[in-house]
Design a protein around this motif. Structure first.
Motif, PDB file in Angstrom:
ATOM      1  N   TRP A 266       0.585   6.413  -8.179  1.00  0.00           N
ATOM      2  CA  TRP A 266       1.986   6.823  -8.252  1.00  0.00           C
ATOM      3  C   TRP A 266       2.202   8.148  -7.526  1.00  0.00           C
ATOM      4  O   TRP A 266       3.222   8.332  -6.847  1.00  0.00           O
ATOM      5  CB  TRP A 266       2.424   6.944  -9.711  1.00  0.00           C
ATOM      6  N   PHE A 267       1.259   9.057  -7.658  1.00  0.00           N
ATOM      7  CA  PHE A 267       1.376  10.336  -6.966  1.00  0.00           C
ATOM      8  C   PHE A 267       1.369  10.120  -5.449  1.00  0.00           C
ATOM      9  O   PHE A 267       2.173  10.702  -4.721  1.00  0.00           O
ATOM     10  CB  PHE A 267       0.237  11.253  -7.387  1.00  0.00           C
ATOM     11  N   GLU A 268       0.479   9.244  -4.988  1.00  0.00           N
ATOM     12  CA  GLU A 268       0.428   8.939  -3.556  1.00  0.00           C
ATOM     13  C   GLU A 268       1.732   8.301  -3.089  1.00  0.00           C
ATOM     14  O   GLU A 268       2.262   8.649  -2.029  1.00  0.00           O
ATOM     15  CB  GLU A 268      -0.752   8.008  -3.275  1.00  0.00           C
TER      16      GLU A 268
ATOM     17  N   ARG B 203       4.879  18.220 -14.815  1.00  0.00           N
ATOM     18  CA  ARG B 203       5.193  16.844 -15.182  1.00  0.00           C
ATOM     19  C   ARG B 203       6.229  16.325 -14.198  1.00  0.00           C
ATOM     20  O   ARG B 203       7.249  16.977 -13.960  1.00  0.00           O
ATOM     21  CB  ARG B 203       5.724  16.767 -16.610  1.00  0.00           C
ATOM     22  N   LEU B 204       5.940  15.168 -13.616  1.00  0.00           N
ATOM     23  CA  LEU B 204       6.808  14.570 -12.610  1.00  0.00           C
ATOM     24  C   LEU B 204       7.296  13.212 -13.092  1.00  0.00           C
ATOM     25  O   LEU B 204       6.507  12.414 -13.611  1.00  0.00           O
ATOM     26  CB  LEU B 204       6.064  14.388 -11.280  1.00  0.00           C
TER      27      LEU B 204
ATOM     28  N   GLY C 175       9.418   5.519  -5.896  1.00  0.00           N
ATOM     29  CA  GLY C 175       8.478   6.636  -5.970  1.00  0.00           C
ATOM     30  C   GLY C 175       9.132   7.986  -5.732  1.00  0.00           C
ATOM     31  O   GLY C 175       8.459   9.019  -5.802  1.00  0.00           O
ATOM     32  N   ILE C 176      10.431   8.020  -5.450  1.00  0.00           N
ATOM     33  CA  ILE C 176      11.123   9.293  -5.227  1.00  0.00           C
ATOM     34  C   ILE C 176      11.031  10.156  -6.481  1.00  0.00           C
ATOM     35  O   ILE C 176      11.297   9.684  -7.588  1.00  0.00           O
ATOM     36  CB  ILE C 176      12.603   9.048  -4.872  1.00  0.00           C
ATOM     37  N   PRO C 177      10.638  11.433  -6.357  1.00  0.00           N
ATOM     38  CA  PRO C 177      10.636  12.317  -7.521  1.00  0.00           C
ATOM     39  C   PRO C 177      12.060  12.532  -8.038  1.00  0.00           C
ATOM     40  O   PRO C 177      12.927  13.006  -7.311  1.00  0.00           O
ATOM     41  CB  PRO C 177      10.039  13.618  -6.978  1.00  0.00           C
ATOM     42  N   LEU C 178      12.296  12.176  -9.302  1.00  0.00           N
ATOM     43  CA  LEU C 178      13.611  12.313  -9.908  1.00  0.00           C
ATOM     44  C   LEU C 178      13.724  13.553 -10.784  1.00  0.00           C
ATOM     45  O   LEU C 178      14.822  14.054 -11.020  1.00  0.00           O
ATOM     46  CB  LEU C 178      13.936  11.083 -10.760  1.00  0.00           C
ATOM     47  N   LYS C 179      12.595  14.032 -11.280  1.00  0.00           N
ATOM     48  CA  LYS C 179      12.611  15.201 -12.156  1.00  0.00           C
ATOM     49  C   LYS C 179      11.255  15.884 -12.089  1.00  0.00           C
ATOM     50  O   LYS C 179      10.224  15.235 -11.898  1.00  0.00           O
ATOM     51  CB  LYS C 179      12.925  14.779 -13.605  1.00  0.00           C
ATOM     52  N   ARG C 180      11.279  17.212 -12.248  1.00  0.00           N
ATOM     53  CA  ARG C 180      10.049  17.987 -12.290  1.00  0.00           C
ATOM     54  C   ARG C 180      10.185  19.037 -13.368  1.00  0.00           C
ATOM     55  O   ARG C 180      11.229  19.694 -13.483  1.00  0.00           O
ATOM     56  CB  ARG C 180       9.768  18.674 -10.954  1.00  0.00           C
TER      57      ARG C 180
END
Length: 344
Positions: free
Chosen positions: A65-67, A183-184, A191-196
């Motif tokens: 998921w990170f990749e 935390r992502l 896979g777009i980051p929605l929150k960090r």
């Protein structure tokens, strides 16, 4: 505050780093680089073939998921509204991410407080294992994850709904007390980051950045080019001590309508960053030596006497304050072993 231009640049650096949820990018230098990525030797440093995502296998494990999120950071176009929360301070933003002729373009508009905007072209900050030789290129996924595995433990944290989209949460838990956790929340579809969220050593949330509205993401049908970072000016100083895993990084250009980018030294462990500034002390830019809080960030300030000149050193980052203080106290100049004896 630091010198006016430095203060402006610090604010933009922190805002754009959080605002675009920038993650390190893939690059050359490893046999495990996916076939969709190639390297160039002009101003283009790395090329992503975003069409590869259409046939990519689904992500299952946290590292997969990170990749996937790294690919997504570069290969999708969209517009979004976002909020950044630190204690009682809430900042609302509008984000526009576009890709034109293979070149990424990011714009950020602040919707409350003073009217400000930021822009960036050529890709987000990418982590390099070295600034010299063959490793002076974005780290490959395997190399990056191997590096991070020595500093953090990666794990799942369940699923949630963010911006009306299903999201998978992954967490980087630090293996020492010299850095914070992350935390992502990643969009399950893209896979777009929605929150960090930035987490302290007890797991409490120090700062969060969240997309609250997102237009349907548009996958770019072609190759995306990451431009080579501009060369930094040669400086007579560097960090004499850094937490394990922190490596000097090239500077990405940041710009706004009213200012030009500024040069400084940037260090990263692949997730966290330390910005280090050293410049002549001027009355209107003087900071009290010691620690200052800047949202979830801290600034460690120190004055240094060198000959007839007084310098102000500032270290800023999303790190425990004692770590930043040690960084600025162990500043090293090219003509001396260190500058600790001349600190005030």
């Amino acid at each position: 505050m630091p010198h006016l231009r430095t203060a402006h640049h610090l604010a933009r650096l922190m805002a754009i780093g959080l605002g675009f949820l920038a993650l390190p990018a893939f690059g050359e230098g490893s046999a495990s680089v996916p076939s969709g990525i190639a390297a160039s030797h002009d101003r283009v440093q790395t090329v992503y073939d975003c069409r590869q995502l259409e046939s990519a296998p689904p992500a299952i494990a946290p590292d997969q998921w990170f990749e996937r999120s790294i690919w997504a950071t570069h290969c999708y176009r969209y517009q979004a509204r976002a909020v950044r929360v630190v204690d009682d301070d809430v900042v609302t933003l509008s984000l526009v991410r576009d890709i034109n002729n293979g070149v990424e373009s990011d714009r950020m508009f602040f919707l409350n407080g003073p009217s400000r905007s930021l822009r960036r072209e050529g890709g987000s900050m990418r982590f390099q294992l070295s600034t010299d030789g063959e490793l002076a290129a974005p780290a490959s996924p395997d190399a990056l994850l191997q590096h991070l595995s020595e500093l953090y433990r990666l794990r799942f944290r369940g699923e949630e709904r963010i911006a009306n989209r299903a999201a998978v949460a992954v967490e980087f838990v630090p293996l020492d007390s010299l850095r914070y956790g992350y935390r992502l929340w990643l969009d399950r579809a893209t896979g777009i980051p929605l929150k960090r969220a930035l987490l302290d050593n007890q797991g409490g949330v120090l700062e969060s950045f969240e997309l609250v509205e997102l237009t349907p993401p548009d996958l770019y049908d072609g190759e995306v080019e990451l431009l080579e970072p501009p060369s930094s000016a040669a400086l007579e100083w560097k960090a004499g001590w850094l937490p394990a895993g922190f490596i000097s990084q090239p500077l990405m250009a940041l710009a706004s309508p009213e200012d030009n980018p500024r040069r400084h030294k940037l260090y990263s462990d692949g997730l966290a960053t330390i910005s280090l500034f050293v410049e002549p002390l001027v009355a209107e830019g003087a900071l009290r030596p010691g620690l200052h809080r800047l949202g979830a960030n801290h600034a460690a300030v120190r004055r240094i006497e060198r000959g007839d000149e007084t310098l102000q050193a500032v270290a800023v980052g999303e790190l425990p304050p004692n770590v930043l203080m040690r960084v600025v106290e162990m500043l090293q100049f090219s003509d001396t072993d260190s500058a600790t004896d001349s600190a005030s």
